[in-house]
Design a protein around this motif. Structure first.
Motif, short mmCIF file in Angstrom:
data_model
loop_
_atom_site.label_atom_id
_atom_site.label_comp_id
_atom_site.label_asym_id
_atom_site.label_seq_id
_atom_site.Cartn_x
_atom_site.Cartn_y
_atom_site.Cartn_z
N GLU A 1 -9.88 -20.27 0.86
CA GLU A 1 -9.59 -19.85 1.96
C GLU A 1 -7.51 -19.28 1.80
OE1 GLU A 1 -8.82 -20.53 6.51
OE2 GLU A 1 -8.44 -21.75 5.73
N ILE A 2 -7.72 -17.66 2.22
CA ILE A 2 -6.57 -17.37 1.64
C ILE A 2 -5.91 -16.96 2.93
CG2 ILE A 2 -5.56 -14.67 1.09
CD1 ILE A 2 -8.06 -14.25 -0.33
N TYR A 3 -4.60 -17.13 3.02
CA TYR A 3 -3.61 -16.25 3.86
C TYR A 3 -3.21 -15.39 4.04
CZ TYR A 3 -4.81 -21.24 5.66
OH TYR A 3 -5.21 -22.37 6.32
N GLY A 4 -2.91 -14.31 5.17
CA GLY A 4 -2.45 -13.31 4.80
C GLY A 4 -1.52 -12.80 5.89
N ALA A 5 -0.01 -12.74 6.05
CA ALA A 5 1.09 -11.70 6.39
C ALA A 5 1.06 -10.40 6.57
CB ALA A 5 1.71 -12.73 6.45
N VAL A 6 0.56 -9.87 7.41
CA VAL A 6 0.44 -8.52 7.35
C VAL A 6 1.02 -7.07 7.77
CG1 VAL A 6 -1.67 -6.07 7.32
CG2 VAL A 6 -2.50 -8.67 6.45
N MET A 7 2.14 -6.70 7.45
CA MET A 7 2.68 -6.06 8.13
C MET A 7 2.94 -4.78 8.24
SD MET A 7 6.55 -6.80 6.54
CE MET A 7 5.72 -6.69 4.92
N MET A 8 2.66 -4.14 9.74
CA MET A 8 1.95 -3.16 9.83
C MET A 8 3.04 -1.93 10.53
SD MET A 8 -0.69 -4.13 12.91
CE MET A 8 -1.19 -2.21 12.92
N LYS B 1 -2.19 -17.08 -0.92
CA LYS B 1 -1.22 -16.54 0.37
C LYS B 1 -1.20 -15.34 -0.41
CE LYS B 1 1.50 -20.82 1.08
NZ LYS B 1 3.41 -21.28 1.34
N ILE B 2 -0.47 -14.19 0.97
CA ILE B 2 -0.72 -12.73 0.88
C ILE B 2 0.21 -12.13 1.58
CG2 ILE B 2 -1.58 -10.55 0.25
CD1 ILE B 2 -4.91 -11.67 -0.56
N LEU B 3 1.29 -11.89 1.16
CA LEU B 3 2.15 -11.00 1.79
C LEU B 3 1.97 -9.14 1.37
CD1 LEU B 3 4.72 -10.37 3.97
CD2 LEU B 3 6.20 -10.18 2.16
N GLY B 4 0.88 -8.80 3.01
CA GLY B 4 0.61 -7.01 2.90
C GLY B 4 1.38 -6.77 3.11
N ASP B 5 1.43 -5.94 2.85
CA ASP B 5 2.96 -4.30 3.53
C ASP B 5 2.17 -2.79 3.73
OD1 ASP B 5 4.88 -2.48 3.99
OD2 ASP B 5 6.57 -3.04 2.07
N GLN B 6 1.46 -3.32 4.54
CA GLN B 6 1.26 -1.98 5.17
C GLN B 6 1.15 -0.73 5.99
OE1 GLN B 6 -3.27 -3.31 7.39
NE2 GLN B 6 -3.11 -4.29 5.57
N TYR C 1 1.19 -1.30 0.00
CA TYR C 1 0.30 0.32 -0.19
C TYR C 1 0.94 1.31 -0.16
CZ TYR C 1 -4.02 -2.76 1.06
OH TYR C 1 -5.55 -3.38 0.74
N HIS C 2 0.51 1.85 -1.21
CA HIS C 2 0.86 3.73 -0.82
C HIS C 2 0.59 4.69 0.40
CE1 HIS C 2 2.67 2.81 -4.93
NE2 HIS C 2 1.60 2.88 -5.48
N ALA C 3 1.25 5.15 0.97
CA ALA C 3 0.57 6.65 1.66
C ALA C 3 -0.34 7.27 1.02
CB ALA C 3 1.93 7.22 2.57
N GLY C 4 -1.51 7.78 2.47
CA GLY C 4 -1.74 8.51 1.55
C GLY C 4 -3.14 8.29 1.21
N THR C 5 -4.52 9.15 1.61
CA THR C 5 -5.82 8.41 1.32
C THR C 5 -6.41 8.11 -0.40
OG1 THR C 5 -6.40 11.11 0.28
CG2 THR C 5 -6.46 10.58 3.01
N ARG C 6 -7.41 7.52 -0.04
CA ARG C 6 -7.39 6.91 -1.23
C ARG C 6 -8.87 7.11 -1.71
NH1 ARG C 6 -5.49 3.45 3.31
NH2 ARG C 6 -6.85 3.20 4.14
N GLU C 7 -9.71 6.57 -2.30
CA GLU C 7 -10.47 7.33 -3.92
C GLU C 7 -11.21 5.26 -3.14
OE1 GLU C 7 -11.97 8.35 -6.91
OE2 GLU C 7 -9.97 9.88 -6.39
N ILE C 8 -12.37 5.15 -2.66
CA ILE C 8 -13.25 3.56 -2.24
C ILE C 8 -13.15 3.34 -3.83
CG2 ILE C 8 -15.69 4.18 -2.82
CD1 ILE C 8 -15.08 1.87 -0.46
N ALA C 9 -13.37 3.61 -4.99
CA ALA C 9 -13.17 2.83 -6.23
C ALA C 9 -11.72 2.21 -6.87
CB ALA C 9 -13.85 3.48 -7.34
N TYR C 10 -10.18 3.46 -6.72
CA TYR C 10 -9.77 2.67 -7.11
C TYR C 10 -8.80 1.83 -6.19
CZ TYR C 10 -9.15 6.94 -9.96
OH TYR C 10 -8.29 8.01 -10.73
#
Length: 137
Positions: free
Chosen positions: A89-96, A57-62, A29-38
């Motif tokens: 089913e999906i497995y997600g490792a989410v970095m915060m 599987k997903i590696l999520g970088d938040q 994910y990029h920094a900043g606000t988002r429009e919901i459609a995007y």
């Protein structure tokens, strides 16, 4: 060890989706606000990539991401994470971000959580996230 070459699958103002040769999507994910459609387009592309490759599987970088709005959270829960929308089913490792991670109670940091079709765990570093992700099926 040599760095792994990741292929860009999709990118818009919300973030970038990469294909990892080990068989998972990297969602940055990029920094900043988002429009919901995007955001909706972005997450639909994540789902398309998973289905196209047969991945789960997903590696999520938040780490740079602005927290989801109530409207975004509702759409993610009602649509994107619904069992009807996901093939399996999906497995997600989410970095915060470190500051967000530090505010979480230990119980959130040390256990898997479930949201619709996704089982996920939150992490403050990539090595731990990848270790957990590689242990999933």
């Amino acid at each position: 060890m040599l760095p792994v070459a990741l292929r860009v699958y999709f990118e818009n103002s919300v973030g970038r989706i990469l294909e990892h040769p080990d068989g998972y999507a990297v969602v940055q994910y990029h920094a900043g606000t988002r429009e919901i459609a995007y955001l909706q387009a972005f997450l639909r592309h994540v789902g398309q990539l998973l289905k196209l490759r047969g991945w789960y599987k997903i590696l999520g970088d938040q780490r740079l991401m602005t927290p989801y709005t109530e409207e975004e959270s509702q759409w993610i829960t009602d649509y994107w994470l619904s069992y009807e929308n996901q093939a399996r089913e999906i497995y997600g490792a989410v970095m915060m971000a470190t500051d967000a991670w530090a505010q979480l109670p230990d119980s959130y940091r040390l256990q898997d959580a479930q949201a619709g079709a996704m089982t996920y765990r939150l992490f403050d570093n990539e090595a731990a996230a990848l270790d957990w992700l590689h242990q999933r099926l």
